[in-house]
Design a protein around this motif. Structure first.
Motif, PDB file in Angstrom:
ATOM      1  N   UNK A 215       0.820  -1.199   0.000  1.00  0.00           N
ATOM      2  CA  UNK A 215       0.000   0.000   0.000  1.00  0.00           C
ATOM      3  C   UNK A 215       0.852   1.246   0.000  1.00  0.00           C
ATOM      4  N   UNK A 216       2.047   1.132   0.563  1.00  0.00           N
ATOM      5  CA  UNK A 216       2.985   2.253   0.515  1.00  0.00           C
ATOM      6  C   UNK A 216       3.570   2.384  -0.896  1.00  0.00           C
ATOM      7  N   UNK A 217       3.931   3.595  -1.253  1.00  0.00           N
ATOM      8  CA  UNK A 217       4.478   3.878  -2.571  1.00  0.00           C
ATOM      9  C   UNK A 217       5.975   4.156  -2.526  1.00  0.00           C
ATOM     10  N   UNK A 218       6.562   3.962  -1.359  1.00  0.00           N
ATOM     11  CA  UNK A 218       7.998   4.175  -1.191  1.00  0.00           C
ATOM     12  C   UNK A 218       8.457   3.351   0.004  1.00  0.00           C
ATOM     13  N   UNK A 219       9.735   3.442   0.334  1.00  0.00           N
ATOM     14  CA  UNK A 219      10.321   2.619   1.387  1.00  0.00           C
ATOM     15  C   UNK A 219       9.589   2.758   2.713  1.00  0.00           C
ATOM     16  N   UNK A 220       9.428   1.638   3.427  1.00  0.00           N
ATOM     17  CA  UNK A 220       8.815   1.613   4.751  1.00  0.00           C
ATOM     18  C   UNK A 220       9.919   1.806   5.779  1.00  0.00           C
ATOM     19  N   UNK A 221       9.818   2.882   6.551  1.00  0.00           N
ATOM     20  CA  UNK A 221      10.885   3.256   7.480  1.00  0.00           C
ATOM     21  C   UNK A 221      10.648   2.805   8.907  1.00  0.00           C
ATOM     22  N   UNK A 222       9.391   2.516   9.266  1.00  0.00           N
ATOM     23  CA  UNK A 222       9.079   2.241  10.672  1.00  0.00           C
ATOM     24  C   UNK A 222       7.765   1.484  10.780  1.00  0.00           C
ATOM     25  N   UNK A 223       7.608   0.755  11.875  1.00  0.00           N
ATOM     26  CA  UNK A 223       6.386  -0.020  12.095  1.00  0.00           C
ATOM     27  C   UNK A 223       6.195  -0.268  13.578  1.00  0.00           C
ATOM     28  N   UNK A 224       4.934  -0.477  13.981  1.00  0.00           N
ATOM     29  CA  UNK A 224       4.631  -0.827  15.371  1.00  0.00           C
ATOM     30  C   UNK A 224       3.264  -1.494  15.445  1.00  0.00           C
ATOM     31  N   UNK A 225       3.113  -2.412  16.403  1.00  0.00           N
ATOM     32  CA  UNK A 225       1.855  -3.098  16.638  1.00  0.00           C
ATOM     33  C   UNK A 225       1.021  -2.347  17.660  1.00  0.00           C
ATOM     34  N   UNK A 226      -0.299  -2.321  17.437  1.00  0.00           N
ATOM     35  CA  UNK A 226      -1.215  -1.874  18.472  1.00  0.00           C
ATOM     36  C   UNK A 226      -1.138  -2.870  19.627  1.00  0.00           C
ATOM     37  N   UNK A 227      -1.082  -2.412  20.881  1.00  0.00           N
ATOM     38  CA  UNK A 227      -1.054  -3.361  22.010  1.00  0.00           C
ATOM     39  C   UNK A 227      -2.211  -4.349  22.023  1.00  0.00           C
TER      40      UNK A 227
ATOM     41  N   UNK B 110       6.032  -6.886   5.979  1.00  0.00           N
ATOM     42  CA  UNK B 110       5.875  -8.334   6.103  1.00  0.00           C
ATOM     43  C   UNK B 110       5.464  -8.671   7.532  1.00  0.00           C
ATOM     44  N   UNK B 111       4.468  -9.533   7.670  1.00  0.00           N
ATOM     45  CA  UNK B 111       3.981  -9.974   8.972  1.00  0.00           C
ATOM     46  C   UNK B 111       4.397 -11.427   9.192  1.00  0.00           C
ATOM     47  N   UNK B 112       5.135 -11.671  10.260  1.00  0.00           N
ATOM     48  CA  UNK B 112       5.688 -12.991  10.572  1.00  0.00           C
ATOM     49  C   UNK B 112       5.080 -13.529  11.849  1.00  0.00           C
ATOM     50  N   UNK B 113       4.919 -14.861  11.909  1.00  0.00           N
ATOM     51  CA  UNK B 113       4.549 -15.506  13.161  1.00  0.00           C
ATOM     52  C   UNK B 113       5.817 -16.077  13.778  1.00  0.00           C
TER      53      UNK B 113
ATOM     54  N   UNK C 242       4.167 -12.976  19.894  1.00  0.00           N
ATOM     55  CA  UNK C 242       3.814 -14.077  18.994  1.00  0.00           C
ATOM     56  C   UNK C 242       3.927 -13.679  17.524  1.00  0.00           C
ATOM     57  N   UNK C 243       4.016 -12.375  17.249  1.00  0.00           N
ATOM     58  CA  UNK C 243       4.170 -11.867  15.887  1.00  0.00           C
ATOM     59  C   UNK C 243       5.331 -10.888  15.838  1.00  0.00           C
ATOM     60  N   UNK C 244       5.896 -10.717  14.647  1.00  0.00           N
ATOM     61  CA  UNK C 244       6.795  -9.592  14.425  1.00  0.00           C
ATOM     62  C   UNK C 244       6.610  -9.113  12.992  1.00  0.00           C
TER      63      UNK C 244
END
Length: 386
Positions: free
Chosen positions: A16-28, A295-298, A283-285
């Motif tokens: 969905x992004x149109x350029x490099x993904x620089x950061x990510x975080x999960x909702x608690x 990318x979503x990993x288990x 349980x995810x990263x």
């Protein structure tokens, strides 16, 4: 023979992004994942299959950092446009702006109680803000070059920061004084994090090294050099037993900190890996990269010890020598270098039902960067260009 489910598995990839993904975080609450990009947008991915995603517009330059508040009701973003935004991660897409610094803001972080916000900037300062009042409180000002990263300790009593002056500084929040300074011997320090117990900090550098210090003794207790290029991001597992890292060498590495070993090398991104993060439950990263993908990993591996993994994967790896005592005891850390015994994983996506979810775009329009500016920005995000 071991089941593949005992290895980390790639479950989803979000486009969905149109350029490099620089950061990510999960909702608690483990129901959402946020990502920021060089395309100036914040994406909120709902992890339920076939759910819509939100693209939030507002920043006028690349987003450099993203973090959910402890309650999950807010998302903070830092940007090269010198501002910080606080967003509501919902269909409303509302945000408020903090005119934070006089130069690019590189990272943003909430305190554990959600009351304070921490920002780090190219103006060489670290700043603390009141979330409720959305006001500046104080600055920490001893870095002599760009500050890349800053984090609160789990108990909120300390701040750790690092930057291009090669230092990792530890600050006492009550006195505002720098109480310790660790160095990467002249190398730019790219990232710093507290372990979930708060007893250790880890930091990475442009030379691909990752170091872990025990704050009770102020001693270096582990030193890894398992990537072949600079590390952009890393994350402690909530158990403190594992650490993941993402690098300019296009890989994600998984370390077993109790054994002092590299156990997995993951090949999923086509290009630089710019962000990695564990979910709060572990349980995810997630990983984000220059290929514009999240990318979503288990995890899977967190329920097994390294020796069990080695035994059941004996057909593709064999044990290396036992870890040095100094890997655990802080008298003389042993440098860990790449071993041919780590398990290489080049995964296929297990679930492609929501590869490209429907995207709802919210907020004001922003202009795309030019191709030349994109190339410069990508180099800068990975490390200051020479």
């Amino acid at each position: 023979m071991a089941s593949v489910m005992e290895d980390p598995t790639l479950e989803r990839h979000f486009k969905g992004h149109k350029d490099a993904v620089t950061s990510a975080d999960f909702n608690p609450n483990s129901k959402q994942l946020a990502s920021g990009s060089m395309d100036k947008t914040l994406m909120i991915w709902n992890l339920a299959p076939k759910s819509r995603a939100f693209r939030l517009l507002g920043h006028q330059d690349a987003i450099t950092g993203v973090q959910f508040s402890p309650s999950g009701r807010l998302v903070a973003t830092s940007s090269r446009d010198r501002t910080v935004r606080l967003w509501t991660p919902s269909i409303k897409g509302d945000s408020t702006v903090l005119r934070a610094h006089t130069a690019a803001v590189r990272s943003v972080s909430f305190s554990t109680d959600g009351q304070k916000l921490l920002t780090a900037s190219d103006d060489k300062s670290v700043k603390v803000w009141s979330v409720q009042r959305q006001r500046f409180i104080y600055s920490l000002n001893q870095h002599t070059d760009w500050v890349r990263w800053a984090r609160f300790s789990p108990d909120g009593r300390l701040v750790a920061s690092c930057g291009d002056d090669g230092s990792v500084r530890l600050w006492d929040v009550s006195t505002k004084h720098c109480i310790n300074c660790f160095t990467h011997l002249g190398r730019s320090a790219s990232c710093v994090e507290f372990s979930s117990s708060g007893s250790c900090i880890a930091s990475s550098a442009a030379d691909s090294s990752l170091k872990i210090w025990d704050l009770r003794t102020n001693k270096l207790i582990q030193h890894y050099q398992v990537h072949s290029a600079g590390i952009n991001s890393f994350s402690f597992h909530p158990s403190n037993k594992y650490l993941i890292s993402g690098s300019n060498d296009s890989t994600v590495k998984i370390l077993d900190l109790l054994e002092g070993r590299l156990i997995y090398t993951l090949h999923g991104h086509k290009g630089i890996v710019m962000s990695v993060v564990f979910s709060r439950s572990g349980d995810l990263f997630a990983s984000g990269g220059a290929d514009s993908q999240v990318l979503l990993w288990r995890t899977n591996f967190d329920s097994r010890c390294y020796q069990d993994v080695l035994q059941q994967h004996s057909w593709r790896s064999s044990p290396d020598p036992p870890p040095h005592l100094s890997d655990i005891h802080p008298r003389g850390p042993h440098l860990h270098q790449p071993q041919p015994t780590d398990i290489q994983i080049s995964p296929t996506v297990a679930d492609t039902r929501s590869t490209e979810p429907a995207v709802i775009e919210l907020g004001q329009s922003v202009h795309s960067s030019t191709k030349d500016k994109h190339l410069y920005d990508l180099r800068e995000a990975a490390g200051r260009p020479s």
